[in-house]
Design an enzyme around this catalytic site. Sequence first.
Site, short mmCIF file in Angstrom:
data_model
loop_
_atom_site.label_atom_id
_atom_site.label_comp_id
_atom_site.label_asym_id
_atom_site.label_seq_id
_atom_site.Cartn_x
_atom_site.Cartn_y
_atom_site.Cartn_z
N ASN A 129 -2.85 -6.30 -3.69
CA ASN A 129 -2.15 -5.10 -4.82
C ASN A 129 -1.90 -5.65 -5.41
O ASN A 129 -1.36 -6.93 -6.08
CB ASN A 129 -1.29 -5.13 -3.06
N ASP A 140 -1.31 -5.38 5.37
CA ASP A 140 -1.15 -5.18 6.82
C ASP A 140 -2.19 -5.19 7.90
O ASP A 140 -2.54 -5.88 8.91
CB ASP A 140 -0.96 -3.77 7.27
N LYS A 144 -20.92 -15.45 -0.79
CA LYS A 144 -21.25 -14.37 -1.63
C LYS A 144 -21.78 -13.05 -1.22
O LYS A 144 -22.53 -12.95 -0.92
CB LYS A 144 -20.78 -14.20 -2.62
N ILE A 149 5.08 -9.84 9.99
CA ILE A 149 5.70 -10.92 9.94
C ILE A 149 7.62 -10.65 9.91
O ILE A 149 8.44 -11.48 10.53
CB ILE A 149 6.02 -12.01 8.63
N LYS A 164 11.70 2.58 9.04
CA LYS A 164 11.41 1.39 9.40
C LYS A 164 12.06 0.91 10.07
O LYS A 164 12.06 -0.40 10.99
CB LYS A 164 11.16 1.38 7.84
O1 PMT Z 1 6.63 -7.78 -6.83
P1 PMT Z 1 7.08 -6.31 -7.84
O2 PMT Z 1 5.77 -6.61 -8.32
O3 PMT Z 1 8.39 -6.69 -8.39
O4 PMT Z 1 7.03 -5.18 -6.52
C1 PMT Z 1 8.05 -5.35 -6.14
C2 PMT Z 1 7.63 -4.56 -4.74
C3 PMT Z 1 6.99 -3.02 -4.54
C4 PMT Z 1 6.61 -4.72 -4.15
C5 PMT Z 1 9.08 -4.43 -3.17
O5 PMT Z 1 10.12 -3.78 -4.20
C6 PMT Z 1 8.63 -4.27 -2.54
O6 PMT Z 1 8.49 -2.49 -1.78
N1 PMT Z 1 8.10 -4.99 -1.62
C7 PMT Z 1 7.45 -4.77 0.08
C8 PMT Z 1 6.28 -3.99 -0.58
C9 PMT Z 1 5.59 -3.77 1.50
O7 PMT Z 1 5.16 -4.30 1.86
O8 PMT Z 1 6.25 -2.48 2.16
P2 PMT Z 1 5.29 -1.95 3.34
O9 PMT Z 1 6.25 -1.06 3.44
O10 PMT Z 1 4.50 -2.16 3.57
O11 PMT Z 1 7.01 -2.99 4.69
C10 PMT Z 1 7.84 -3.02 4.83
C11 PMT Z 1 8.33 -4.65 5.02
O12 PMT Z 1 7.76 -5.08 6.21
C12 PMT Z 1 8.53 -4.95 3.76
O13 PMT Z 1 9.81 -5.71 3.56
C13 PMT Z 1 7.34 -6.61 3.91
O14 PMT Z 1 7.57 -7.46 3.15
C14 PMT Z 1 7.51 -5.80 5.53
N2 PMT Z 1 6.30 -6.70 6.19
C15 PMT Z 1 4.73 -6.47 6.03
C16 PMT Z 1 3.39 -5.84 6.49
C17 PMT Z 1 3.36 -6.82 7.32
N3 PMT Z 1 2.62 -7.51 7.82
N4 PMT Z 1 3.58 -8.12 7.36
C18 PMT Z 1 5.31 -7.53 6.94
O15 PMT Z 1 6.16 -8.69 6.94
#
Ligand code: PMT
Length: 405
Positions: free
Chosen positions: A210, A279, A289, A307, A337
Amino acid sequence: MNPLANRHVLLGISGGIAAYKGAELVRLLRTRGAEVQVVLTEAATAFVTPLTLQALSGRPVRSQLLEAKEESAMGHIELARWADVVLVAPASANFLAKLSHGLADDLLTTLCLATDAPIVLAPAMNRQMWVAPATLANRARLLEHGHKLVGPDEGAQACGEVGLGRLVEPGVLMSRLETLFSPGPLAGVSVLITAGPTREAVDPVRFLGNRSSGRMGFAVAAAAVGAGARVTLVSGPVAVDTPARVERIDVVSARDMHAAVMSRAQGCDIFIGAAAVADYRPANPSPHKIKKAAPSLELKLARNPDILAEVAALPGGPFCVGFAAETEDLETNARRKLSRKSLDMLAANRVGFSGPGFESKENSLSLYWEGGSMELPVAPKEQLAVDLMEVITGRYLAKSAAENT
Ligand code: PMT
């Protein structure tokens, strides 16, 4: 004893209507026991008289770089070495521009280049100048260079407009300087942070990933160090410099990140998930490959561990802060969330194909917790991270105090 007692504060005043507040700053610094040396830019001398500042500071006020009489008293390099901290208040748009580009064409900019003391900048300018693209870029560069920006405040401006651009109150500046010489509100606290993207292998040369650059999470790590914490940063593949005094652990996939975090989470006090964790991952990555033989290709995906949710579910686990990247219904999705993952706080950002959020140097955050919220408007990520850490610190300390009574 006040943390500013016996400290050498070099107060730089640049040209702007707020320059008159320099007199109050000198008075407040002196009542805290600091030694104060005032340096005026040429433009500042149109707003305040050196005589007033000299009377209050008890030292001759300096403004010229190349004047034999002034240099013979204390040369500019000696002044730069003398300072324990350089405070520039007000810092005009012009001063920020010069400092961010490393210009040294007067005494104050030269001192700032020549000193290894921390530099604290209190900007004051017209609200439109504060958000002008050039000023935004200069602010980001100054923060990258490690300088601290305090303010500006919002309110009525001398030009008749209303908005962000007023010099912060002198009392607020005193508190910021005092914290520089204090251990920090998070002294003794350990903070574990995730940042950047994860890469999920499709085959030995391809991955699902991503657009996360890691900038937001790295800025949060630097801000946590600034608050006095011991910081460990688990990062996906990024091209960002590791902030000073941060222990960095590099990982590639979500499962690597999961292992690195879970082996450390129980021992930390605050966990902040700023990483964009995949996810899903390809269920059966090819050991070779993949050749482009078939007209189409289907990838079966398997769920990755969550996590953040696992850390938040640990018995007696850390204070948990999640991030949420949303393209729509920011508040509804963020609050969902927050409660689904049982978090203490969530920082949501709007993301899209362009604009703040992923990759950019700026961002804005909407903070949510049970029964409350707060908006942090668009700012360089370094600045935003400092503001975010202040809120996290306040809520973490309040929760710890409530648990211990
Ligand atoms: O890195 P930059 O370019 O500076 O951009 C910053 C950012 C946009 C990446 C950052 O500000 C941000 O929003 N990070 C979280 C992005 C994200 O994955 O959001 P989510 O809504 O999918 O996940 C929600 C939360 O669960 C997040 O804290 C994520 O770290 C956590 N998560 C998600 C999926 C997973 N399998 N494990 C997790 O821990």
